[in-house]
Motif scaffolding. Structure first.
Motif, mmCIF file in Angstrom:
data_model
loop_
_atom_site.group_PDB
_atom_site.id
_atom_site.type_symbol
_atom_site.label_atom_id
_atom_site.label_comp_id
_atom_site.label_asym_id
_atom_site.label_seq_id
_atom_site.Cartn_x
_atom_site.Cartn_y
_atom_site.Cartn_z
ATOM 1 N N LEU A 124 0.975 -1.240 -0.176
ATOM 2 C CA LEU A 124 0.066 0.188 0.000
ATOM 3 C C LEU A 124 0.915 0.967 -0.176
ATOM 4 O O LEU A 124 0.589 2.273 -0.688
ATOM 5 C CB LEU A 124 -0.731 0.181 1.401
ATOM 6 C CG LEU A 124 -2.383 -0.649 1.236
ATOM 7 C CD1 LEU A 124 -2.941 -1.141 2.140
ATOM 8 C CD2 LEU A 124 -2.823 -0.094 -0.572
ATOM 9 N N SER A 125 1.873 1.322 0.366
ATOM 10 C CA SER A 125 2.751 2.469 0.871
ATOM 11 C C SER A 125 3.379 2.854 -0.517
ATOM 12 O O SER A 125 3.901 3.991 -1.015
ATOM 13 C CB SER A 125 4.045 1.927 1.698
ATOM 14 O OG SER A 125 4.798 3.480 1.839
ATOM 15 N N VAL A 128 0.440 5.163 -2.910
ATOM 16 C CA VAL A 128 0.882 5.275 -2.577
ATOM 17 C C VAL A 128 1.868 6.476 -2.951
ATOM 18 O O VAL A 128 1.216 7.564 -3.438
ATOM 19 C CB VAL A 128 0.542 5.629 -0.907
ATOM 20 C CG1 VAL A 128 -0.434 6.662 -0.671
ATOM 21 C CG2 VAL A 128 -1.669 4.755 -1.091
ATOM 22 N N GLY A 129 3.113 6.278 -2.533
ATOM 23 C CA GLY A 129 3.890 6.678 -3.168
ATOM 24 C C GLY A 129 4.164 6.938 -4.531
ATOM 25 O O GLY A 129 4.058 8.258 -4.635
ATOM 26 N N ALA A 181 1.973 9.379 -5.556
ATOM 27 C CA ALA A 181 1.755 10.882 -4.858
ATOM 28 C C ALA A 181 2.942 11.647 -5.205
ATOM 29 O O ALA A 181 2.900 12.913 -5.866
ATOM 30 C CB ALA A 181 1.821 10.634 -3.669
ATOM 31 N N LEU A 216 1.847 13.939 -8.218
ATOM 32 C CA LEU A 216 0.684 14.943 -7.990
ATOM 33 C C LEU A 216 1.866 16.224 -7.029
ATOM 34 O O LEU A 216 1.564 16.684 -7.408
ATOM 35 C CB LEU A 216 -0.074 14.691 -6.339
ATOM 36 C CG LEU A 216 -1.184 15.440 -6.630
ATOM 37 C CD1 LEU A 216 -2.527 16.040 -7.365
ATOM 38 C CD2 LEU A 216 -1.919 14.382 -5.211
ATOM 39 N N TRP A 217 3.146 15.718 -6.513
ATOM 40 C CA TRP A 217 3.728 16.479 -5.796
ATOM 41 C C TRP A 217 4.610 17.107 -6.703
ATOM 42 O O TRP A 217 4.818 18.400 -6.772
ATOM 43 C CB TRP A 217 4.679 15.822 -4.992
ATOM 44 C CG TRP A 217 4.008 15.673 -3.831
ATOM 45 C CD1 TRP A 217 3.229 16.460 -2.546
ATOM 46 C CD2 TRP A 217 4.388 14.561 -2.655
ATOM 47 N NE1 TRP A 217 3.227 15.518 -1.584
ATOM 48 C CE2 TRP A 217 3.439 14.558 -1.692
ATOM 49 C CE3 TRP A 217 5.185 13.353 -2.765
ATOM 50 C CZ2 TRP A 217 3.420 13.566 -0.976
ATOM 51 C CZ3 TRP A 217 4.518 12.535 -1.785
ATOM 52 C CH2 TRP A 217 4.140 12.605 -0.754
ATOM 53 N N GLN A 227 2.306 20.072 -9.153
ATOM 54 C CA GLN A 227 2.555 20.808 -7.626
ATOM 55 C C GLN A 227 3.505 22.028 -7.912
ATOM 56 O O GLN A 227 2.779 23.170 -7.632
ATOM 57 C CB GLN A 227 2.519 20.500 -6.037
ATOM 58 C CG GLN A 227 1.508 21.529 -5.536
ATOM 59 C CD GLN A 227 1.848 20.440 -4.028
ATOM 60 O OE1 GLN A 227 2.638 19.691 -3.811
ATOM 61 N NE2 GLN A 227 1.874 22.163 -3.023
ATOM 62 N N ALA A 273 8.091 17.179 -0.699
ATOM 63 C CA ALA A 273 7.171 16.962 0.871
ATOM 64 C C ALA A 273 8.027 17.577 1.759
ATOM 65 O O ALA A 273 8.632 16.505 1.837
ATOM 66 C CB ALA A 273 6.174 15.731 0.278
ATOM 67 N N ILE A 299 9.596 13.885 1.626
ATOM 68 C CA ILE A 299 10.034 12.692 0.661
ATOM 69 C C ILE A 299 10.526 13.492 -0.579
ATOM 70 O O ILE A 299 10.743 14.745 -1.132
ATOM 71 C CB ILE A 299 8.159 12.997 -0.130
ATOM 72 C CG1 ILE A 299 7.736 12.505 1.215
ATOM 73 C CG2 ILE A 299 8.564 11.864 -1.481
ATOM 74 C CD1 ILE A 299 7.725 11.256 1.692
ATOM 75 N N PHE A 358 -1.880 15.656 0.457
ATOM 76 C CA PHE A 358 -0.640 16.012 -0.702
ATOM 77 C C PHE A 358 -0.558 16.648 -0.731
ATOM 78 O O PHE A 358 1.074 17.177 -1.262
ATOM 79 C CB PHE A 358 -0.859 15.767 -1.744
ATOM 80 C CG PHE A 358 -1.369 13.990 -1.974
ATOM 81 C CD1 PHE A 358 -2.879 13.952 -2.495
ATOM 82 C CD2 PHE A 358 -0.323 13.171 -2.381
ATOM 83 C CE1 PHE A 358 -3.266 12.192 -2.464
ATOM 84 C CE2 PHE A 358 -0.799 12.126 -1.988
ATOM 85 C CZ PHE A 358 -1.988 11.648 -2.233
ATOM 86 N N LEU A 412 1.009 6.218 5.662
ATOM 87 C CA LEU A 412 1.414 5.249 4.889
ATOM 88 C C LEU A 412 2.571 6.573 3.548
ATOM 89 O O LEU A 412 3.485 5.718 3.435
ATOM 90 C CB LEU A 412 0.420 4.588 3.154
ATOM 91 C CG LEU A 412 -0.381 3.509 3.798
ATOM 92 C CD1 LEU A 412 -1.529 3.258 2.697
ATOM 93 C CD2 LEU A 412 0.327 2.233 4.245
ATOM 94 N N LEU A 413 2.093 8.023 3.934
ATOM 95 C CA LEU A 413 2.786 8.745 2.587
ATOM 96 C C LEU A 413 4.078 8.581 4.062
ATOM 97 O O LEU A 413 5.672 9.267 3.224
ATOM 98 C CB LEU A 413 2.005 9.678 2.053
ATOM 99 C CG LEU A 413 0.906 10.057 0.831
ATOM 100 C CD1 LEU A 413 0.457 11.503 1.202
ATOM 101 C CD2 LEU A 413 2.513 9.683 0.580
ATOM 102 N N TYR A 414 3.442 9.623 4.280
ATOM 103 C CA TYR A 414 4.589 10.320 5.411
ATOM 104 C C TYR A 414 5.585 9.257 7.060
ATOM 105 O O TYR A 414 5.913 9.286 7.700
ATOM 106 C CB TYR A 414 4.037 11.740 6.302
ATOM 107 C CG TYR A 414 3.265 11.921 5.632
ATOM 108 C CD1 TYR A 414 2.418 12.954 5.016
ATOM 109 C CD2 TYR A 414 4.196 12.713 3.964
ATOM 110 C CE1 TYR A 414 1.253 13.849 3.660
ATOM 111 C CE2 TYR A 414 4.361 14.018 3.185
ATOM 112 C CZ TYR A 414 2.667 13.679 3.309
ATOM 113 O OH TYR A 414 2.319 15.419 2.234
#
Lengths: 272, 91
Positions: free
Chosen positions: A41-42, A45-46, A49, A52-53, A56, A126, A137, B18, B52-54
């Motif tokens: 899952l990590s 999702v990563g 992400a 998206l980052w 951004q 991030a 990140i 995010f 999960l992200l951080y």
């Protein structure tokens, strides 16, 4: 009679729903615990992400460019002049430091120790303010040969954290100042070895016996052939009832404003 | 109508996870949404995504589901609190 039948059917449906919910929950928890569900899952999702980052950041740069277009010419010229002057002053101050640094490297090399690290530049996608975990990140991962445990520097010499998770195109860096994180450090002129504990937000604490001479402004370094600065002592709390004193220091750089870092690749080729 | 609003709020929450520069902005949004909508289970899912992200490091003794568990606790607490108040948003 019909009412009784309906009530009984509703009760049966409720029991079925609860049974299904129970087994689904047990299944999900088992996947998490035994089949590296967390890792899967990590990574998923990563992966989403990162795109998206990056979008951004791109949008942020476009907006910054647009704002510069509409600012008055005079304000831009004034800011440019001030920045050039600041840069000139900093360059003068760095001359001495660069001479000493090169002399230090030459001496170490003469004694058979090569200390030049191979580093790769990374953008911060991030920052630590986005969560309680105080993690960064960054936008490089397996594609650039990053591995778990690689050190992360800011401005070439200030170590701020280590890589703890590596995905295909991104990595997670835990800062040394993350809450609860323990880091071996050297404090003061006598380079006393001790452990610093992270308190979040770039803050650390050290506990040392009261009679050890440490003063505000003393440097805190990470041990190694190339000692790296972590911060400077800001506050010392001494209580008469406590045989230890509490030393507080903070990062030299505000991690929330870090936009680029360097990852030290240990004895590896840079893949790209 | 309410479903449309809920979807819009969900999208805003995901973008906040995010992109928001500070974590408490996302938390405030989630608290607001839990209060406003009935059975807002998305608060738990948002907590899981944040973990999960951080997640990582020694924070909370290395426990990696701080936000998820906090989401569950908040959900139960806010739902209970809502029922005690006059204002109780329904769907």
């Amino acid at each position: 009679m019909a009412g009784d039948r309906f009530a009984s059917m509703r009760k049966q449906r409720n029991i079925q729903k609860r049974t299904i919910t129970f087994f689904v929950t047990v299944g999900l928890v088992s996947i998490f615990l035994f089949a590296d569900g967390y890792g899967f899952l990590s990574r998923s999702v990563g992966f989403m992400a990162v795109s998206l980052w990056k979008t951004q950041n791109y949008a942020g740069n476009l907006w910054g460019g647009f704002r510069n277009l509409v600012r008055s010419k005079k304000s831009l010229v004034d800011e440019n002049t001030k920045l050039k002057e600041d840069l000139r002053v900093l360059s003068m101050k760095l001359l001495d430091r660069n001479l000493l640094f090169e002399e230090n490297l030459d001496l170490k090399e003469a004694m058979g120790r090569s200390v030049l690290d191979r580093t790769v530049l990374a953008s911060v996608l991030a920052g630590p303010g986005q969560s309680l975990y105080d993690t960064l990140i960054i936008d490089i991962g397996e594609d650039f040969g990053v591995e778990i445990g690689d050190e992360v520097l800011y401005a070439g010499n200030i170590m701020i954290g280590k890589v703890t998770e590596v995905l295909k195109r991104s990595s997670k860096v835990v800062l040394f100042s993350s809450p609860g994180e323990l880091t071996d450090v050297l404090v003061g002129d006598e380079k006393i070895t001790t452990t610093a504990k992270g308190r979040a937000g770039g803050n650390y604490e050290i506990r040392l016996p009261r009679d050890i001479a440490i003063a505000e402004g003393d440097v805190v370094l990470l041990p190694g052939i190339m000692p790296r600065i972590v911060g400077y002592v800001e506050y010392i709390d001494v209580k008469t009832s406590d045989p230890f004193k509490l030393i507080l220091f903070r990062d030299v750089v505000d991690s929330r404003q870090v936009r680029e870092v360097e990852v030290v690749l240990r004895d590896k080729e840079i893949k790209k | 109508m309410i479903m449309t609003r809920r979807i819009i709020v969900d999208i805003v929450v995901i973008l906040s996870i995010f992109c928001a520069p500070l974590w408490w902005i996302t938390v405030c949004l989630l608290v607001f949404a839990t209060f406003f909508f009935k059975r807002y289970y998305e608060i738990i899912l948002a907590g899981l995504i944040l973990d999960l992200l951080y997640g990582g490091g020694a924070f909370f003794w290395g426990f990696r589901f701080v936000y998820t568990v906090s989401g569950m606790v908040l959900y139960v607490a806010l739902t209970t609190f809502k029922k005690q108040t006059r204002f109780y948003a329904g769907e």
